[in-house]
Design an enzyme around this catalytic site. Sequence first.
Site, mmCIF file in Angstrom:
data_model
loop_
_atom_site.group_PDB
_atom_site.id
_atom_site.type_symbol
_atom_site.label_atom_id
_atom_site.label_comp_id
_atom_site.label_asym_id
_atom_site.label_seq_id
_atom_site.Cartn_x
_atom_site.Cartn_y
_atom_site.Cartn_z
ATOM 1 N N TYR A 45 -13.131 7.249 -1.626
ATOM 2 C CA TYR A 45 -11.888 6.606 -2.075
ATOM 3 C C TYR A 45 -11.560 7.038 -3.519
ATOM 4 C CZ TYR A 45 -8.572 2.855 -3.192
ATOM 5 O OH TYR A 45 -7.453 2.149 -3.584
ATOM 6 N N SER B 291 -5.237 4.557 -8.449
ATOM 7 C CA SER B 291 -6.099 3.365 -8.519
ATOM 8 C C SER B 291 -6.896 3.465 -9.815
ATOM 9 C CB SER B 291 -7.060 3.365 -7.334
ATOM 10 O OG SER B 291 -8.099 2.436 -7.548
HETATM 11 N N1 LIG Z 1 -5.099 -3.763 -3.455
HETATM 12 C C1 LIG Z 1 -5.777 -3.192 -4.420
HETATM 13 O O1 LIG Z 1 -6.599 -3.802 -5.059
HETATM 14 C C2 LIG Z 1 -5.500 -1.764 -4.784
HETATM 15 C C3 LIG Z 1 -6.104 -1.270 -5.929
HETATM 16 C C4 LIG Z 1 -5.861 0.041 -6.302
HETATM 17 C C5 LIG Z 1 -5.032 0.833 -5.544
HETATM 18 N N2 LIG Z 1 -4.466 0.332 -4.421
HETATM 19 C C6 LIG Z 1 -3.633 1.235 -3.638
HETATM 20 O O2 LIG Z 1 -2.373 0.637 -3.434
HETATM 21 C C7 LIG Z 1 -1.789 1.156 -2.261
HETATM 22 C C8 LIG Z 1 -1.270 0.026 -1.420
HETATM 23 O O3 LIG Z 1 -2.345 -0.747 -0.983
HETATM 24 P P1 LIG Z 1 -2.272 -2.297 -0.722
HETATM 25 O O4 LIG Z 1 -3.313 -2.927 -1.565
HETATM 26 O O5 LIG Z 1 -0.899 -2.806 -0.835
HETATM 27 O O6 LIG Z 1 -2.783 -2.338 0.785
HETATM 28 P P2 LIG Z 1 -2.199 -2.968 2.112
HETATM 29 O O7 LIG Z 1 -3.234 -2.686 3.139
HETATM 30 O O8 LIG Z 1 -1.777 -4.386 1.905
HETATM 31 O O9 LIG Z 1 -0.923 -2.081 2.410
HETATM 32 C C9 LIG Z 1 -1.008 -0.751 2.759
HETATM 33 C C10 LIG Z 1 0.086 -0.403 3.739
HETATM 34 O O10 LIG Z 1 0.052 0.987 3.977
HETATM 35 C C11 LIG Z 1 0.172 1.223 5.373
HETATM 36 N N3 LIG Z 1 -0.502 2.450 5.728
HETATM 37 C C12 LIG Z 1 -1.808 2.712 5.717
HETATM 38 N N4 LIG Z 1 -2.050 3.960 6.131
HETATM 39 C C13 LIG Z 1 -0.845 4.515 6.412
HETATM 40 C C14 LIG Z 1 -0.431 5.765 6.890
HETATM 41 N N5 LIG Z 1 -1.321 6.709 7.184
HETATM 42 N N6 LIG Z 1 0.886 5.995 7.033
HETATM 43 C C15 LIG Z 1 1.791 5.041 6.761
HETATM 44 N N7 LIG Z 1 1.446 3.830 6.318
HETATM 45 C C16 LIG Z 1 0.150 3.558 6.151
HETATM 46 C C17 LIG Z 1 -0.463 0.034 6.024
HETATM 47 O O11 LIG Z 1 0.000 -0.154 7.356
HETATM 48 C C18 LIG Z 1 -0.050 -1.093 5.085
HETATM 49 O O12 LIG Z 1 1.168 -1.665 5.483
HETATM 50 C C19 LIG Z 1 -2.873 2.001 -1.594
HETATM 51 O O13 LIG Z 1 -2.654 3.346 -1.905
HETATM 52 C C20 LIG Z 1 -4.135 1.530 -2.256
HETATM 53 O O14 LIG Z 1 -5.146 2.499 -2.252
HETATM 54 C C21 LIG Z 1 -4.681 -0.952 -4.018
#
Ligand SMILES: NC(=O)c1ccc[n+]([C@@H]2O[C@H](COP(=O)([O-])OP(=O)(O)OC[C@H]3O[C@@H](n4cnc5c(N)ncnc54)[C@H](O)[C@@H]3O)[C@@H](O)[C@H]2O)c1
Length: 602
Positions: free
Chosen positions: A485, A472
């Site tokens: 986080y 991130s």
């Molecule tokens: N959305 C943002 O702005 C953003 C920014 C920086 C980093 N990220 C990172 O991107 C990645 C994806 O996030 P996203 O934004 O698509 O979120 P999201 O919530 O849309 O998707 C995350 C998915 O991961 C699954 N998940 C969560 N915990 C889990 C576990 N313990 N085992 C298996 N599956 C699990 C959830 O069920 C969900 O389907 C994450 O690592 C998040 O930290 C997101």
Amino acid sequence: MTLPQGARERRVRTGGIELCVAELGDPGRPTVVLVHGYPDSKEVWSEVATRLADRHGLHVVLYDVRGHGRSGAPKPLRGGFTLEKLTDDFLTVADAVSPDRPVHLVGHDWGSVQAWEFVTVRRTEGRIASFTSMSGPSLDHFGHWIDKRVKRPTPRRVGQLLGQGAKSWYVYLLHTPALPELAWRGPLGKRWPGILRRMEKVPTGAYPTPSLPSDAAHGAWLYRDNVRSRLRRPRSDAHAHAPVQLITPLEDRFLSERLYDELEEWVPNLTRRTIAAGHWIPRTRPDQVASWIDDFVTSVEQERAGEAAGQGREQGGGPVRTAAAGRYAERFGGRLVLVTGAGSGIGRATAFAFAEAGARVIAVDRDAEAAARTAELSRLIGAPGAWAETVDVSDEQAMEKLAAKVHTEHGVLDVLVNNAGIGLSGSFFDTTSDDWRKVLDVNLWGVIHGCRLFGRHMAERGQGGHIVNTASAAAYQPSKALPAYSTSKAAVLMLSECLRAELAGQGIGVSAICPGLVNTNITDTATFVGVDAEEERRRQKRSTRAYGLRNYPPEKVADAILRAVLLDEAVVPVTPEARVSYALSRFLPRALRALARVGPPL
Ligand SMILES: NC(=O)c1ccc[n+]([C@@H]2O[C@H](COP(=O)([O-])OP(=O)(O)OC[C@H]3O[C@@H](n4cnc5c(N)ncnc54)[C@H](O)[C@@H]3O)[C@@H](O)[C@H]2O)c1
């Protein structure tokens, strides 16, 4: 190096010499004929042949080209290696091993050069069902390629000509009398195994074949009998009469990828694949090579069956439907990719992007329904295979079981995307030990388990691969609102960098993706500590609104992930704000520290 266990050897006679032919698998299945290059013998195909026969259930045939391995050599040598005679040999082998059905031809290096002749001369029509070419161009196409650049030079064309000219130094040497023979029987023959290991990372034990010096000395006549004469007078009707799959290794030190630029002129039915590897891919990438051959053979056989049943396309019609249409199809078609957190947001978009590029996709999520939906949609988009697995990435035993299952059922991953993650916001003193554990277990330990379990298989296989970890912008941008986080993501970033250093020598790339603010469900499910449930819900809604207004789509992050794998990028800040803060973290960290006191939403 030896033939695979269970190979049945026999000899066939052609033009006064005997060829040594080996067969594996069920002769009732489609036949694949593998033709080796210079200075190899049929054993160069051992790993690919075993996989094609055992894993993919094909009938596999390999033979020593005349003058090589355990086949006889023509007398005299001069004039004994013409493309016409090599075509006679191929037809004799094909008739012996598959008298009733056309064969699927596969060539590497000089095996591919001669196979181009087989697939473009009229007398083999109806005997070749398909051709897979690796690192060996048609001399006719090459002749026209040179001609065009000499007669109609542009700066770009001259550059291409000089580039290939520099790579062809050994071809000039092989045309000199006696020198190649002396070199191979002397120091070059002795040092060849070491040279190959250093130059190409060909695994230990692969060479020398006992017949290497004489194979290499005989093989010089392949060049002398054909290259100069054919390049000077290339045939103008050298069109392929069977579908062709071209696999181009991008790090081939002997052949420029530009050589194949205008190949569509000669091959109406062409599927292109590229691979980030050197020249000897049958030895260094046997899993990938076997899987691409199998995909191609299967699709051609299906096409032929459709035609036979009267449902197929008209003769000479559209291309065989192996290659997906996506932007990255050449690089990811047929690859095995696993994405965690694939049930939503960035993970789902990434699974779709790989599916569109023709990869086989394993969608992993703790939400079973969401993972199943991603797999189902991936198949609809074009993935040749897509499967769902329900696993909590923080559960070490469950991850161990998953890795064992994937390994047994699908093989070793080509790309692993450790993406599952959760959000957690709130001040340090409001964050309890349990909160810390929860976020570190998923965001950090989930990535550690993935890298350790799947990465180990990748490293042991020795055929390269790529690991992507979703970190991130919070990994390098401090914030008073996100201590837990950000710490988890900073650890993911550093883990990726360390692992990248460790795996560099094994052809495995590691990328850390740092998205920034992306419009996904993460804000809706994030935990806000130090507040009651009502306030938590209010904050979730507020940040969801803010991310919605920013409206950066997860598809763009998925695109950055595929590009990171292609270009082997180390750290990839994705959104503009993530890129700005990355630059600030390197050049103006004090500005970021000041911003940290305000604290971004997530
Ligand atoms: N959305 C943002 O702005 C953003 C920014 C920086 C980093 N990220 C990172 O991107 C990645 C994806 O996030 P996203 O934004 O698509 O979120 P999201 O919530 O849309 O998707 C995350 C998915 O991961 C699954 N998940 C969560 N915990 C889990 C576990 N313990 N085992 C298996 N599956 C699990 C959830 O069920 C969900 O389907 C994450 O690592 C998040 O930290 C997101």
